[in-house]
Design an enzyme around this catalytic site. Structure first.
Site, short mmCIF file in Angstrom:
data_model
loop_
_atom_site.label_atom_id
_atom_site.label_comp_id
_atom_site.label_asym_id
_atom_site.label_seq_id
_atom_site.Cartn_x
_atom_site.Cartn_y
_atom_site.Cartn_z
N CYS A 13 -1.72 66.48 118.79
CA CYS A 13 -1.12 65.32 118.14
C CYS A 13 -1.76 65.12 116.77
O CYS A 13 -2.69 65.83 116.38
CB CYS A 13 -1.29 64.07 119.00
SG CYS A 13 -3.02 63.57 119.20
N CYS A 16 -5.50 64.68 116.70
CA CYS A 16 -6.25 65.94 116.74
C CYS A 16 -6.39 66.53 115.34
O CYS A 16 -7.45 67.05 114.98
CB CYS A 16 -5.55 66.95 117.66
SG CYS A 16 -5.39 66.42 119.38
N ASP A 408 21.38 72.29 95.20
CA ASP A 408 21.57 73.64 94.70
C ASP A 408 23.03 73.72 94.27
O ASP A 408 23.86 72.89 94.65
CB ASP A 408 21.25 74.64 95.81
CG ASP A 408 21.62 76.06 95.42
OD1 ASP A 408 21.22 76.49 94.33
OD2 ASP A 408 22.31 76.73 96.22
N ASP A 593 21.30 76.10 100.41
CA ASP A 593 21.84 76.97 101.46
C ASP A 593 21.26 78.37 101.46
O ASP A 593 21.42 79.10 102.43
CB ASP A 593 23.37 77.09 101.32
CG ASP A 593 23.75 77.97 100.14
OD1 ASP A 593 24.60 78.86 100.32
OD2 ASP A 593 23.19 77.78 99.04
N ASP A 597 16.28 78.80 98.38
CA ASP A 597 16.07 77.36 98.49
C ASP A 597 15.03 76.99 99.53
O ASP A 597 14.65 75.83 99.63
CB ASP A 597 17.39 76.66 98.86
CG ASP A 597 18.46 76.84 97.80
OD1 ASP A 597 18.11 76.82 96.61
OD2 ASP A 597 19.64 77.01 98.17
#
Length: 704
Positions: A13, A16, A408, A593, A597
């Site tokens: 977690c 930690c 983009d 996409d 990117d």
């Protein structure tokens, strides 16, 4: 001073992560530390030895190991089988314990059977809570695991005491339900975590596993890419990916560099020009001299950028983890004060321990642990029906708070494939005939221009004789006995009457000269302008970041309604643009996409990948790097994601408010013994269950 990356074991977690970072940061010789929970890795800069670092981390209760994978490799996927088994056993054994609460059934399991059903849930399935709590206690630390272990352990022990004392109202279901519900939440978190390294694996998979190495005598041997060395010569066949960074030694061809620039059109390459690992050769074979291999390639550096961007963000910390440092010790202290106070006033330990146990049970953070995962789980289903895959609640919340949204161009704002715009007739053939001849010549080509011409024709194709590809120029062949050439102005040796700066011109020439010119170009998505207008209406500042040239970039931005444009950007430059916006205080979303990117998607506060767009090379890497993926074509799901972000964030806040409010109201009542008259721990268990039910029912409103 050096920078090393190590594997970290035992982290579960955000608490930690803080403990490991503190241990490493306080080691002499360490200047900076970044711990990544998603990959279970720690990147340490400084002069400290591995032994010194490992000792400090071990003192904190965790393990530090030297990386065993090759540099740049993705982190471990993690085995969810054991977690799924523990969750299933816990839920399966807990369900019968609630039969006595179902009206009309009248099923009351014997106390011994209840103890046998609940013991594996608490001490086997929930054993991790006890082990982590014990380890943290040895190092003077406490977390939610401490409360869970104490609450479930004390509740089970109290139930055994009730059973042995002859009571018919046992609370074994309280201990079991606490563990079962929280294991469900932990499993959901673990499943999401295993996907965190998918972006790196997708990026690295673009390079082929083998290469054709040329010997001094001209022989060709297929070898693993990892066996290549600087100075080797390799042959790259048409349609194959470049195995390493290098320079063309012989040949000329077109190279698809969409993974770098995002642009779909291949770039002509000849001897002396550079090649990048992962790009794809079209049209002819090339011989290349290897200049960089392994972690030195640009592809590996892009993977490093993704990992660095993921690790540089503050780890997602839900509210429960952030306040655990105060909440847990406070509850433990209050339970001890309650025990002591009642013992002192009543003079009996037998009477004093009930309020203390009630307080511990009622303070167990079951609803708190469910508040976020259940809302995310329900929201994920609702989002999927709207065409949005949500992987990270923090990123979804960031989308709701976003001040800037960058797009983009190719494949995101645009359709990402060349389409025929105009046909200029110059000879004696009409438009339909010109298209039929051009499409027939291009029938067997994988080039994007070829696909655009074939799609524009849409009819039957004619036989072609003597077909020949001229890499970087065009093609030639005979149709119905007449020789034709199709390609660029330079290839045809003519000047086109007009040039479109935002498109690509291809000419068709016959025996009598230039017959016609086809202009192809990308096209703005039909819905782009309307989506951009609505986003601007919501107060977002919009940007276009593209690897394309300035002219087409500005033309598309103007058509969509975006004023801020940055063109000619490489992947690392897109990432730097986002960093600059974030440094100015902006909350940044990025929509893209292509594999180019991926670093920007990982760096953005909320990365949104177009999952069913242009079909560009590397789209899978973009999807893996982004916490939000648009499963439905088009840009409308961006609006749906924005709306869902607002609703999910509101539900999570409500859930957390209820969970904390429940503790704030009932914990004092338990401490002062006001719940004893209503059943004490029995009421605590019921209240805990009702609190969890309230959280779940509230989250289910997202389905509407």
């Amino acid at each position: 001073m050096s920078t090393e990356t190590y594997a970290v074991g035992g982290m579960t977690c955000a608490s930690c992560v803080r403990h490991v970072e503190k241990a490493l940061r306080t080691t002499p010789g360490v200047s900076s530390v970044v711990v990544n929970l998603a990959t279970n890795q720690a990147t340490v800069e400084g002069d400290a030895t591995f032994e010194a670092l490992a000792e400090r981390v071990a003192d904190a209760g965790y393990q530090l190991d030297r990386p065993t994978r090759e540099e740049g490799a993705a982190g471990p996927e993690g085995d969810l089988g054991p977690a799924r088994l523990r969750m299933g056993v816990a839920l399966g054994l807990t369900a019968p314990l609630f039969l006595g609460m179902v009206p009309g059934l009248g099923i009351h399991l014997p106390g011994g059977l209840q103890a046998l059903l609940s013991a594996p849930v608490v001490f086997w399935a929930g054993g991790g809570f006890f082990r982590r709590a014990a380890r943290q206690a040895r190092h003077g630390q406490a977390s939610m695991d401490t409360l869970i272990a104490l609450g479930s352990g004390v509740a089970w022990t109290f139930a055994v005491a009730e059973w042995l004392g002859g009571s018919h109202h046992l609370s074994f279901e309280t201990a079991s339900a606490l563990v079962a519900f929280l294991l469900t939440g932990k499993y959901l978190e673990a499943r999401a975590k295993t996907r965190a390294t998918d972006a790196l694996k997708e990026l690295l998979s673009l390079a082929p596993p083998t290469a054709l190495r040329l010997g001094p005598d001209g022989s060709v041997t297929e070898v693993p890419v990892i066996a290549l060395q600087k100075g080797d010569r390799v042959r790259i066949l048409p349609g194959h990916a470049v195995p390493a960074d290098g320079r063309i030694a012989a040949g000329q061809a077109e190279v698809d560099e969409s993974m770098l620039t995002g642009e779909p059109l291949p770039v002509p390459k000849a001897a002396g020009e550079a090649l990048v690992a992962g790009t794809v050769v079209h049209g002819a074979a090339l011989e290349m001299e290897v200049l960089a291999v392994g972690s030195e390639t640009q592809l590996a550096r892009m993977a490093h950028l993704v990992a660095q961007a993921q690790g540089s963000k503050a780890p997602a910390q839900d509210l429960a983890d952030r306040i655990s440092a105060v909440f847990v010790p406070g509850i433990l202290l209050l339970a001890l004060l309650t025990l002591g106070g009642w013992w002192w006033t009543q003079g009996s330990l037998a009477l004093a321990w009930r309020p203390a146990v009630t307080l511990l049970v009622i303070a167990c953070p079951c609803a708190l642990g469910l508040a976020t995962p259940v809302a995310v789980m329900v929201g994920l289903g609702a989002a999927a029906r709207k065409g949005v895959l949500v992987r990270d609640a923090a990123a979804l919340e960031a989308l709701g708070k976003a001040t800037d949204l960058a797009f983009d161009k190719t494949g995101t704002l645009t359709e990402g494939r060349p389409r025929l715009r105009t046909v200029q007739v110059l000879g004696g053939l009409d438009t339909a005939e010109l298209l039929a001849i051009a499409a027939s010549l291009e029938r067997d080509s994988e080039h994007p221009i070829a696909r655009g011409l074939v799609a524009a024709h849409g009819g039957a194709l004619r036989p072609v004789e003597g077909f020949r590809a001229h890499p970087g120029g065009g093609i030639s062949g005979s149709v119905a006995g007449t020789a034709y050439r199709l390609g660029s102005a330079a290839f045809l040796g003519v000047a086109f009457p007009t040039e479109d700066p935002d498109g690509t011109s291809v000419g068709l020439a016959g025996p009598t000269g230039l017959l016609g010119v086809f202009v192809l170009g990308d096209r703005l998505r039909p819905e782009a302008s309307a989506v951009v207008a609505r986003l601007r209406g919501q107060g977002l500042r919009l940007h276009l970041f593209t690897g394309d040239r300035e002219a087409p970039g500005r033309a598309m931005a103007q058509a969509a309604g975006i004023d801020s444009v940055a063109a000619g950007l490489r992947p690392e430059e897109k990432l730097e643009r986002i960093k600059a916006l974030q440094a100015s205080g902006a909350v940044v979303g990025f929509v893209g996409d292509g594999v180019n990117d991926a670093p920007a998607l990982a760096q953005a506060d909320c990365g949104i990948a177009m999952g069913s767009g242009a079909g560009q090379q590397g789209t899978g890497a973009a999807m893996a790097a982004a916490p939000l993926v648009l499963l439905r074509a088009g840009l409308e799901p961006v609006l749906e994601a924005r709306r869902l972000a607002d609703r999910t964030a509101r539900i999570i806040r409500q859930n957390l408010g209820w969970a904390f409010g429940y503790n704030l109201v009932l914990v004092p009542l338990a401490a002062f013994g006001q719940l004893e008259r209503f059943g004490g721990p029995m009421l605590a268990g019921l209240a805990m269950g009702l609190s969890s039910l309230t959280v779940v029912l509230n989250a289910l409103r997202l389905r509407r």
